[in-house]
Design an enzyme around this catalytic site. Sequence first.
Site, PDB file in Angstrom:
ATOM      1  N   TYR A 127       0.857  -1.171   0.000  1.00 47.76           N
ATOM      2  CA  TYR A 127       0.041   0.135  -0.109  1.00 47.76           C
ATOM      3  C   TYR A 127       0.828   1.201   0.094  1.00 47.76           C
ATOM      4  O   TYR A 127       0.685   2.188  -0.734  1.00 47.76           O
ATOM      5  CB  TYR A 127      -1.003  -0.075   1.128  1.00 47.76           C
ATOM      6  CG  TYR A 127      -1.506   1.411   1.443  1.00 47.76           C
ATOM      7  CD1 TYR A 127      -2.752   1.656   0.713  1.00 47.76           C
ATOM      8  CD2 TYR A 127      -1.212   2.133   2.652  1.00 47.76           C
ATOM      9  CE1 TYR A 127      -3.239   2.798   1.171  1.00 47.76           C
ATOM     10  CE2 TYR A 127      -1.917   3.121   2.998  1.00 47.76           C
ATOM     11  CZ  TYR A 127      -2.971   3.758   2.151  1.00 47.76           C
ATOM     12  OH  TYR A 127      -3.367   4.935   2.251  1.00 47.76           O
ATOM     13  N   LYS A 131       1.061   4.367  -2.981  1.00 43.91           N
ATOM     14  CA  LYS A 131       0.898   5.383  -2.483  1.00 43.91           C
ATOM     15  C   LYS A 131       1.982   6.578  -3.058  1.00 43.91           C
ATOM     16  O   LYS A 131       1.839   7.313  -3.502  1.00 43.91           O
ATOM     17  CB  LYS A 131       0.333   5.610  -1.378  1.00 43.91           C
ATOM     18  CG  LYS A 131      -1.027   5.070  -0.757  1.00 43.91           C
ATOM     19  CD  LYS A 131      -2.286   5.710  -1.408  1.00 43.91           C
ATOM     20  CE  LYS A 131      -2.468   7.032  -1.099  1.00 43.91           C
ATOM     21  NZ  LYS A 131      -3.790   7.585  -1.838  1.00 43.91           N
TER      22      LYS A 131
HETATM   23  N1  NAP Z   1      -7.846   5.898   6.287  1.00 42.88           N
HETATM   24  C1  NAP Z   1      -6.547   6.224   6.484  1.00 42.88           C
HETATM   25  O1  NAP Z   1      -6.192   6.002   7.636  1.00 42.88           O
HETATM   26  C2  NAP Z   1      -5.513   6.985   5.872  1.00 42.88           C
HETATM   27  C3  NAP Z   1      -4.307   7.320   6.113  1.00 42.88           C
HETATM   28  C4  NAP Z   1      -3.662   8.088   5.298  1.00 42.88           C
HETATM   29  C5  NAP Z   1      -3.999   8.437   4.099  1.00 42.88           C
HETATM   30  N2  NAP Z   1      -5.156   8.145   3.696  1.00 42.88           N
HETATM   31  C6  NAP Z   1      -5.466   8.501   2.321  1.00 42.88           C
HETATM   32  O2  NAP Z   1      -6.583   9.233   2.394  1.00 42.88           O
HETATM   33  C7  NAP Z   1      -7.368   9.198   1.111  1.00 42.88           C
HETATM   34  C8  NAP Z   1      -8.820   8.896   1.643  1.00 42.88           C
HETATM   35  O3  NAP Z   1      -8.964   7.637   2.397  1.00 42.88           O
HETATM   36  P1  NAP Z   1     -10.258   7.246   3.309  1.00 42.88           P
HETATM   37  O4  NAP Z   1      -9.940   6.956   4.711  1.00 42.88           O
HETATM   38  O5  NAP Z   1     -11.489   8.235   3.066  1.00 42.88           O
HETATM   39  O6  NAP Z   1     -10.535   5.913   2.482  1.00 42.88           O
HETATM   40  P2  NAP Z   1     -11.744   5.063   2.574  1.00 42.88           P
HETATM   41  O7  NAP Z   1     -12.907   5.467   3.383  1.00 42.88           O
HETATM   42  O8  NAP Z   1     -11.155   3.719   2.483  1.00 42.88           O
HETATM   43  O9  NAP Z   1     -12.528   5.530   0.977  1.00 42.88           O
HETATM   44  C9  NAP Z   1     -11.670   5.407  -0.145  1.00 42.88           C
HETATM   45  C10 NAP Z   1     -12.663   5.567  -1.337  1.00 42.88           C
HETATM   46  O10 NAP Z   1     -12.199   5.018  -2.614  1.00 42.88           O
HETATM   47  C11 NAP Z   1     -12.989   4.789  -3.398  1.00 42.88           C
HETATM   48  N3  NAP Z   1     -12.393   3.531  -4.228  1.00 42.88           N
HETATM   49  C12 NAP Z   1     -11.726   2.509  -3.952  1.00 42.88           C
HETATM   50  N4  NAP Z   1     -11.248   1.843  -5.173  1.00 42.88           N
HETATM   51  C13 NAP Z   1     -11.948   2.647  -6.096  1.00 42.88           C
HETATM   52  C14 NAP Z   1     -11.973   2.424  -7.551  1.00 42.88           C
HETATM   53  N5  NAP Z   1     -11.441   1.301  -8.285  1.00 42.88           N
HETATM   54  N6  NAP Z   1     -12.534   3.311  -8.302  1.00 42.88           N
HETATM   55  C15 NAP Z   1     -13.222   4.419  -7.671  1.00 42.88           C
HETATM   56  N7  NAP Z   1     -13.220   4.603  -6.459  1.00 42.88           N
HETATM   57  C16 NAP Z   1     -12.573   3.835  -5.373  1.00 42.88           C
HETATM   58  C17 NAP Z   1     -13.861   3.667  -2.330  1.00 42.88           C
HETATM   59  O11 NAP Z   1     -15.056   3.366  -3.163  1.00 42.88           O
HETATM   60  P3  NAP Z   1     -16.278   2.594  -2.654  1.00 42.88           P
HETATM   61  O12 NAP Z   1     -17.011   3.501  -1.849  1.00 42.88           O
HETATM   62  O13 NAP Z   1     -16.905   2.369  -3.967  1.00 42.88           O
HETATM   63  O14 NAP Z   1     -15.731   1.439  -1.993  1.00 42.88           O
HETATM   64  C18 NAP Z   1     -14.092   4.701  -1.236  1.00 42.88           C
HETATM   65  O15 NAP Z   1     -14.990   5.574  -1.564  1.00 42.88           O
HETATM   66  C19 NAP Z   1      -6.767   8.132   0.378  1.00 42.88           C
HETATM   67  O16 NAP Z   1      -6.111   8.634  -0.612  1.00 42.88           O
HETATM   68  C20 NAP Z   1      -5.774   7.300   1.262  1.00 42.88           C
HETATM   69  O17 NAP Z   1      -4.787   6.619   0.746  1.00 42.88           O
HETATM   70  C21 NAP Z   1      -5.969   7.497   4.612  1.00 42.88           C
END
Ligand code: NAP
Length: 299
Positions: A127, A131
């Site tokens: 992952y 990223k």
């Molecule tokens: N969560 C953390 O702790 C964390 C930490 C550091 C950085 N980040 C970064 O912050 C950002 C937002 O993360 P988050 O926590 O909001 O993640 P999340 O809740 O898992 O949401 C990710 C979203 O991406 C969508 N997605 C996944 N695969 C896809 C695809 N093939 N096509 C279109 N959409 C797709 C998912 O769609 P579905 O609703 O259809 O599943 C979901 O709505 C990301 O870039 C992540 O890497 C997150």
Amino acid sequence: MILLTGSNGQVGFELARRLPTLGPVLCAARAGADIALDLADLNTIEPVLDRARPQVIVNAAAYTAVDAAEDNVEMADRVNHRAVASIGAWAARNHALVVHYSTDYVFAGDGTSPYCEDQPIAPQSVYGRSKADGEIALRASGAAHLILRTAWVYAPRGKNFLLTMLRVAAERERLRVVDDQIGCPTSATTLADMTYRMLASPALRDKLGTYHVVSTGSTSWCGFARAIIQRAQQRGMLSRETPVDAITTGEYPAKARRPAYSVLSTAKLTRVFGIVPPSWQTGLDATMQQLQASCCGER
Ligand SMILES: NC(=O)c1ccc[n+]([C@@H]2O[C@H](COP(=O)([O-])OP(=O)(O)OC[C@H]3O[C@@H](n4cnc5c(N)ncnc54)[C@H](OP(=O)(O)O)[C@@H]3O)[C@@H](O)[C@H]2O)c1
């Protein structure tokens, strides 16, 4: 017009509420949004953007299953890297701005003081690598961009540590939580608000680049769990304060390797944008209040 991907995710959902004050927002997701966009289907990305013609693309979509990514290298790379390259290529050709989220997991985690944006990256997991490659591809695309590295994101909805702790604390006598990984818990609401403030900032085009956008302060997963449970008990969301025992990463084996120390410095965010992020405890209090209000039917 702003095109927002991942609008059903934790961060995307909060952005969809926060960004419309800046202008019209078109939500794109695999399902349940204004337009359909599957980032894994690489050939469809640029045609979708050609039809929508956004001035700003906010990419909150990502393959975020950190452990599952170890067995799904190709999918993680496609969504987190090659799709970002396509978005960047389109944005460069069409003079659009890309706001893209990245992660503390791009760092090795062997530091002892907060990571700055220009420190070398060394991801330890599939992952994290995907990223990191997404960041590199977006920079190489020549598109105007903001890469916002965040960490330990939680929200009142979705799959996250906060909601897991509330569930297991109600089910079990005691919990055992890792105490030797240190980071910056950041609420999706805080992150959406800071993103909004960055986009609303005057002379934004002079401030582009990579930023760490997290709450201030740091704690371990164990410290975070204890803070969640204490607040839940005080708010009457748990009947008792379930004890949490500190364990080591070695005692809780996971498929993906995680950084031991991934605290991010927000000094650049404050210096350039004048934004002072709230402490992680302030963000947690606000989210607990939101959760309490929703579970008690308040508005
Ligand atoms: N969560 C953390 O702790 C964390 C930490 C550091 C950085 N980040 C970064 O912050 C950002 C937002 O993360 P988050 O926590 O909001 O993640 P999340 O809740 O898992 O949401 C990710 C979203 O991406 C969508 N997605 C996944 N695969 C896809 C695809 N093939 N096509 C279109 N959409 C797709 C998912 O769609 P579905 O609703 O259809 O599943 C979901 O709505 C990301 O870039 C992540 O890497 C997150």
